[in-house]
Design a protein around this motif. Structure first.
Motif, mmCIF file in Angstrom:
data_model
loop_
_atom_site.group_PDB
_atom_site.id
_atom_site.type_symbol
_atom_site.label_atom_id
_atom_site.label_comp_id
_atom_site.label_asym_id
_atom_site.label_seq_id
_atom_site.Cartn_x
_atom_site.Cartn_y
_atom_site.Cartn_z
ATOM 1 N N LEU A 37 0.628 -1.313 0.182
ATOM 2 C CA LEU A 37 0.022 -0.097 -0.023
ATOM 3 C C LEU A 37 0.842 1.353 -0.103
ATOM 4 C CD1 LEU A 37 -2.706 -1.070 2.601
ATOM 5 C CD2 LEU A 37 -2.962 -0.798 0.229
ATOM 6 N N TYR A 38 1.978 1.125 0.598
ATOM 7 C CA TYR A 38 2.941 2.502 0.882
ATOM 8 C C TYR A 38 3.589 2.696 -0.601
ATOM 9 C CZ TYR A 38 6.767 5.408 1.967
ATOM 10 O OH TYR A 38 7.722 6.509 1.934
ATOM 11 N N VAL A 39 4.001 1.429 -1.096
ATOM 12 C CA VAL A 39 4.695 1.668 -2.518
ATOM 13 C C VAL A 39 3.569 2.124 -3.466
ATOM 14 C CG1 VAL A 39 5.946 0.430 -4.391
ATOM 15 C CG2 VAL A 39 6.371 0.114 -2.178
ATOM 16 N N SER A 40 2.437 1.605 -3.635
ATOM 17 C CA SER A 40 1.375 2.065 -4.769
ATOM 18 C C SER A 40 0.772 3.314 -4.311
ATOM 19 C CB SER A 40 0.281 1.021 -4.647
ATOM 20 O OG SER A 40 -0.643 1.108 -3.445
ATOM 21 N N GLY A 41 0.550 3.905 -3.182
ATOM 22 C CA GLY A 41 0.384 5.154 -2.999
ATOM 23 C C GLY A 41 1.515 6.261 -3.282
ATOM 24 N N THR A 42 2.932 5.884 -2.994
ATOM 25 C CA THR A 42 3.890 6.745 -3.207
ATOM 26 C C THR A 42 3.986 6.701 -4.681
ATOM 27 O OG1 THR A 42 5.001 6.270 -1.238
ATOM 28 C CG2 THR A 42 6.363 7.282 -2.856
ATOM 29 N N SER A 43 3.761 5.960 -5.612
ATOM 30 C CA SER A 43 4.108 5.805 -6.820
ATOM 31 C C SER A 43 2.904 6.672 -7.597
ATOM 32 C CB SER A 43 4.182 4.488 -7.563
ATOM 33 O OG SER A 43 3.062 3.804 -7.363
ATOM 34 N N ALA A 44 1.630 6.510 -7.021
ATOM 35 C CA ALA A 44 0.496 7.145 -7.586
ATOM 36 C C ALA A 44 0.741 8.820 -7.482
ATOM 37 C CB ALA A 44 -0.533 6.707 -6.874
#
Length: 63
Positions: A37-44
């Motif tokens: 979730l952290y990685v997907s949020g940061t990349s978004a």
């Protein structure tokens, strides 16, 4: 179960690692989900900022 071990003449209690390892294994899926979730949020967020910058640059060229 009160077992102990001796190291260099000193006596230490031996801990049963079963519950500790079980807690660690149960926490791994949660840690994996949180990391995803952290990685997907940061990349978004970074992708949205990049798209906004490209839009701003394209608008500046047209003026």
């Amino acid at each position: 179960m009160n077992s102990s071990a001796q190291v260099y003449g000193r006596e230490f209690r031996v801990r049963d690692l079963g519950p500790v390892l079980a807690a660690l294994l149960l926490s791994l899926p949660l840690a994996t989900v949180g990391t995803g979730l952290y990685v997907s949020g940061t990349s978004a967020v970074r992708t949205a900022a990049y798209a906004a910058e490209i839009t701003r640059l394209n608008a500046a060229e047209e003026v």
